[in-house]
Scaffold this motif. Structure first.
Motif, PDB file in Angstrom:
ATOM      1  N   UNK A 107     -13.289  20.124  -5.635  1.00  0.00           N
ATOM      2  CA  UNK A 107     -14.559  19.259  -5.308  1.00  0.00           C
ATOM      3  C   UNK A 107     -13.773  18.082  -4.537  1.00  0.00           C
ATOM      4  N   UNK A 108     -12.699  17.848  -5.580  1.00  0.00           N
ATOM      5  CA  UNK A 108     -12.187  16.582  -5.226  1.00  0.00           C
ATOM      6  C   UNK A 108     -11.472  17.531  -3.873  1.00  0.00           C
ATOM      7  N   UNK A 109     -10.961  18.629  -3.427  1.00  0.00           N
ATOM      8  CA  UNK A 109     -10.521  18.564  -2.209  1.00  0.00           C
ATOM      9  C   UNK A 109     -11.571  18.697  -0.991  1.00  0.00           C
ATOM     10  N   UNK A 110     -12.780  18.930  -1.060  1.00  0.00           N
ATOM     11  CA  UNK A 110     -13.406  18.262  -0.205  1.00  0.00           C
ATOM     12  C   UNK A 110     -14.427  17.034  -0.105  1.00  0.00           C
ATOM     13  N   UNK A 111     -14.180  16.217  -1.168  1.00  0.00           N
ATOM     14  CA  UNK A 111     -14.398  14.905  -1.399  1.00  0.00           C
ATOM     15  C   UNK A 111     -13.130  14.194  -0.331  1.00  0.00           C
ATOM     16  N   UNK A 113      -8.385  11.112   2.309  1.00  0.00           N
ATOM     17  CA  UNK A 113      -7.845  12.435   2.456  1.00  0.00           C
ATOM     18  C   UNK A 113      -6.376  11.411   0.936  1.00  0.00           C
ATOM     19  N   UNK A 114      -6.376  10.042   0.583  1.00  0.00           N
ATOM     20  CA  UNK A 114      -6.144   9.916  -0.642  1.00  0.00           C
ATOM     21  C   UNK A 114      -7.213  10.694  -2.167  1.00  0.00           C
ATOM     22  N   UNK A 115      -8.206  10.823  -2.581  1.00  0.00           N
ATOM     23  CA  UNK A 115      -8.671  11.416  -3.337  1.00  0.00           C
ATOM     24  C   UNK A 115      -8.318  12.803  -3.702  1.00  0.00           C
ATOM     25  N   UNK A 173       0.609  -0.933  -0.170  1.00  0.00           N
ATOM     26  CA  UNK A 173       0.365  -0.339  -0.233  1.00  0.00           C
ATOM     27  C   UNK A 173       0.973   1.263  -0.030  1.00  0.00           C
ATOM     28  N   UNK A 174       2.288   1.657   1.325  1.00  0.00           N
ATOM     29  CA  UNK A 174       3.086   2.959   0.968  1.00  0.00           C
ATOM     30  C   UNK A 174       3.453   2.371  -0.004  1.00  0.00           C
ATOM     31  N   UNK A 175       4.203   1.693  -1.100  1.00  0.00           N
ATOM     32  CA  UNK A 175       5.061   2.086  -2.203  1.00  0.00           C
ATOM     33  C   UNK A 175       3.803   2.436  -3.656  1.00  0.00           C
ATOM     34  N   UNK A 176       2.613   1.868  -4.050  1.00  0.00           N
ATOM     35  CA  UNK A 176       1.118   2.591  -4.541  1.00  0.00           C
ATOM     36  C   UNK A 176       1.191   3.953  -4.010  1.00  0.00           C
ATOM     37  N   UNK A 177       1.094   3.778  -2.450  1.00  0.00           N
ATOM     38  CA  UNK A 177       1.218   5.072  -2.181  1.00  0.00           C
ATOM     39  C   UNK A 177       1.718   6.947  -3.054  1.00  0.00           C
ATOM     40  N   UNK A 178       3.266   5.614  -2.719  1.00  0.00           N
ATOM     41  CA  UNK A 178       4.518   7.081  -3.122  1.00  0.00           C
ATOM     42  C   UNK A 178       3.965   7.158  -4.519  1.00  0.00           C
ATOM     43  N   UNK A 179       4.168   6.273  -5.446  1.00  0.00           N
ATOM     44  CA  UNK A 179       3.351   6.047  -6.726  1.00  0.00           C
ATOM     45  C   UNK A 179       2.584   7.132  -7.590  1.00  0.00           C
ATOM     46  N   UNK A 188       4.674  20.358  -5.197  1.00  0.00           N
ATOM     47  CA  UNK A 188       4.213  19.594  -4.721  1.00  0.00           C
ATOM     48  C   UNK A 188       2.440  19.386  -4.394  1.00  0.00           C
ATOM     49  N   UNK A 189       1.972  20.219  -4.723  1.00  0.00           N
ATOM     50  CA  UNK A 189       0.651  20.696  -5.026  1.00  0.00           C
ATOM     51  C   UNK A 189       0.506  18.862  -5.453  1.00  0.00           C
ATOM     52  N   UNK A 190      -0.807  18.209  -5.580  1.00  0.00           N
ATOM     53  CA  UNK A 190      -2.247  18.729  -4.272  1.00  0.00           C
ATOM     54  C   UNK A 190      -2.008  17.776  -3.067  1.00  0.00           C
TER      55      UNK A 190
END
Length: 554
Positions: A398-402, A411-413, A112-118, A270-272
């Motif tokens: 919108x995705x910030x709100x999600x 938060x990953x959205x 999960x962390x590896x996919x999240x980093x990518x 580095x946004x978002x």
């Protein structure tokens, strides 16, 4: 675990297609960068010379050759089109993301962390902006990332054979980096590992095995280095002194900027994920002893950033290699926050993204309604482009709100914030920007006149490259300005490729005996075609470009 990997793989694949592949043909080529790299590779493929880079049929020694090879292969696979021009950058970015994933797995053995980093890496503004744009920076970023991953393998190797293999891979990565952008590919990894070597007391090991990497890099680069020196003896003299010493150190270096230039660039880059930036850097420093892999990543971010900040010449794309380790630091920090139920950082990140989207919407509304009198970006009939822009920023908001909903459990959205911007940006570019920065539009509108012209000339190298690319001819002449082809025009066999303003009337008189002449001028804002030029038979003009056509005389 398999289900988790499958879900993440699907998410990453969909994200990559939407952000990196679909938009490639949605906008015209930008000059000077994209038209330049498109044309250099077109000429290399057409000429069959994959050793010496040429632009407009002139010697062009600003960069080595490996980055062009990527572009050459892309054009051979996909043809001479905008998708092919940009695909090499996309491909390099995809490989870098795979390396980010691989390094995360090596460090934490956590899928999960590896996919999240990518995902964090691929969704960063700087990464997808440069990664879908035809420049050499995504290629050099790939090789620098490969170099650092290779060095990490040497740190983890427990046998001499393992360490030797890691240093061989390091040499291969540095060699390819050197052939992509020169000595920078050798300097940045060395600078990045110095603090790591000191912290982990690996100085002796570096001196023992380091020469292996140097020899491998030299052997990999040597065939091309000798070939280009044999074809063009002055190549290395120009490339070393002008493209390295002058660009990075001289007082008259290109793109001069103050020391702090990259600080605001980093914030936007580095946004978002801006909300994760401070905590990620602090975590890397605070836990440098207990978790040496975080210090490894921190050194990889900070040392190149300092190096590029000290250099006199600066471009925002230079810090692209810092994004891979930054994404890894952010993934580690975010996962730890989730484990410790610290959701505040994700709420702050959502707030920052919401503010960014809202600022974009307000800015476009103010520009579109004329409230800002000194900002005339869009013409009166371009309101659909303003609508597209507002929709793109509304999607970001919108995705910030999600991402903030359910106590920021989603938060990953935040990764989806740039989605609509990437898909719609090509349809929201103001016409005056298209006229000045995307010459394909103007060239295509006047293609018949240009095609029948015996001589085509322009006062801008970026426009000249665009003309050459669209007309499939490299004999575009330079008028009045030499720009970045000054060096190539200095050769005796190329001096007839330039016509000065003063010599133009006399030259034109002779040229019109051989055929039609087209002169494309790039105009400043509100500038008109100079009246002192010989009167053309026809003029085709936009707000920023003008085509003066002179008919052949009997």
């Amino acid at each position: 675990m398999k289900a988790l990997k499958g879900t993440w793989a699907i998410v990453l694949a969909i994200f990559f297609v939407l952000v990196y592949l679909i938009p490639l043909n949605g906008r015209l080529l930008w000059q000077p960068d994209e038209t330049r790299y498109a044309e250099i590779s077109r000429e290399m493929v057409a000429k069959g010379d994959w050793v010496v880079p040429n632009l407009l049929g002139l010697r062009y020694f600003e960069k080595p050759v490996a980055g062009y090879w990527f572009n050459n292969v892309s054009q051979l696979l996909f043809g001479e089109n905008n998708f092919a021009v940009r695909f090499a950058s996309v491909f390099s970015t995809a490989l870098t993301a795979l390396l980010v994933f691989a390094l995360a797995w090596l460090m934490w053995k956590n899928a999960r962390r590896a996919c999240l980093a990518a995902l964090i890496f691929l969704s960063m503004v700087l990464v997808f902006s440069v990664g879908t744009y035809s420049v050499l920076d995504p290629m050099i970023s790939l090789w620098l990332t490969a170099a650092m991953v290779s060095y990490y393998l040497t740190l983890k190797a427990s046998t001499a054979k393992g360490k030797l293999a890691g240093y061989v891979l390091l040499g291969l990565a540095c060699g390819m980096g050197f052939m992509t952008k020169g000595f920078l590919a050798l300097a940045v990894p060395v600078i990045s590992v110095i603090p790591i070597v000191i912290q982990q007391r690996k100085i002796k090991e570096l001196f023992c095995y380091g020469p292996v990497a140097v020899v491998v890099a030299a052997l990999l680069s040597l065939p091309w280095a000798l070939a280009v020196a044999r074809s063009e003896p002055d190549y290395w003299n120009y490339f070393f002194w002008i493209e390295h010493i002058q660009r990075f150190a001289d007082d008259n270096a290109q793109h001069k900027a103050p020391f702090w230039y990259y600080l605001p660039i980093l914030v936007a880059a580095v946004l978002p994920w801006l909300g994760l930036l401070p905590g990620s850097l602090l975590k890397g420093w605070r836990e440098r002893v207990q978790r040496p892999e975080l210090f490894f990543l921190l050194s990889w971010v900070i040392m190149p950033l300092i190096f590029f900040s000290i250099a006199k010449g600066k471009l925002l794309t230079y810090i692209l290699p810092c994004m891979a380790p930054m994404a890894l630091l952010m993934a580690a920090y975010a996962e730890d926050c989730v484990t410790q139920l610290r959701t505040r950082v994700f709420k702050v990140n959502a707030l920052l993204n919401g503010l960014f989207g809202l600022t974009g919407i307000i800015g476009l509304v103010l520009i579109g309604t004329g409230v800002l009198p000194n900002v005339e970006l869009f013409s009166a009939n371009e309101w659909p482009k303003i609508i597209f822009g507002i929709i793109a920023f509304a999607g970001w908001m919108l995705f910030a709100v999600v991402s903030a909903r359910n106590n920021a459990q989603r938060w990953t959205w935040a990764a989806a914030c740039p989605l609509l911007l990437c898909l719609l940006i090509g349809y929201a570019i103001p016409q005056q920007v298209i006229d000045s920065k995307q010459p394909q539009h103007f060239i295509q509108n006047n293609i018949s006149v240009l095609n029948q012209s015996r001589f085509v000339m322009t006062d801008s190298v970026g426009i000249a490259a665009g003309l050459a690319w669209e007309l499939k001819r490299s004999d575009i002449l330079m008028f009045s300005e030499k720009g970045e082809v000054t060096y190539g025009l200095a050769y005796e066999d190329s001096r007839n490729r330039y016509v000065s303003y003063e010599d133009f009337p006399q030259w034109l008189e002779q040229a019109r005996k051989q055929g039609d002449v087209s002169l494309v001028l790039q105009l400043s804002r509100d500038e008109r075609v100079p009246q002192s030029l010989p009167t053309p038979d026809s003029v085709y003009e936009t707000s920023r470009l003008a085509l003066l056509w002179y008919k052949q005389l009997p």
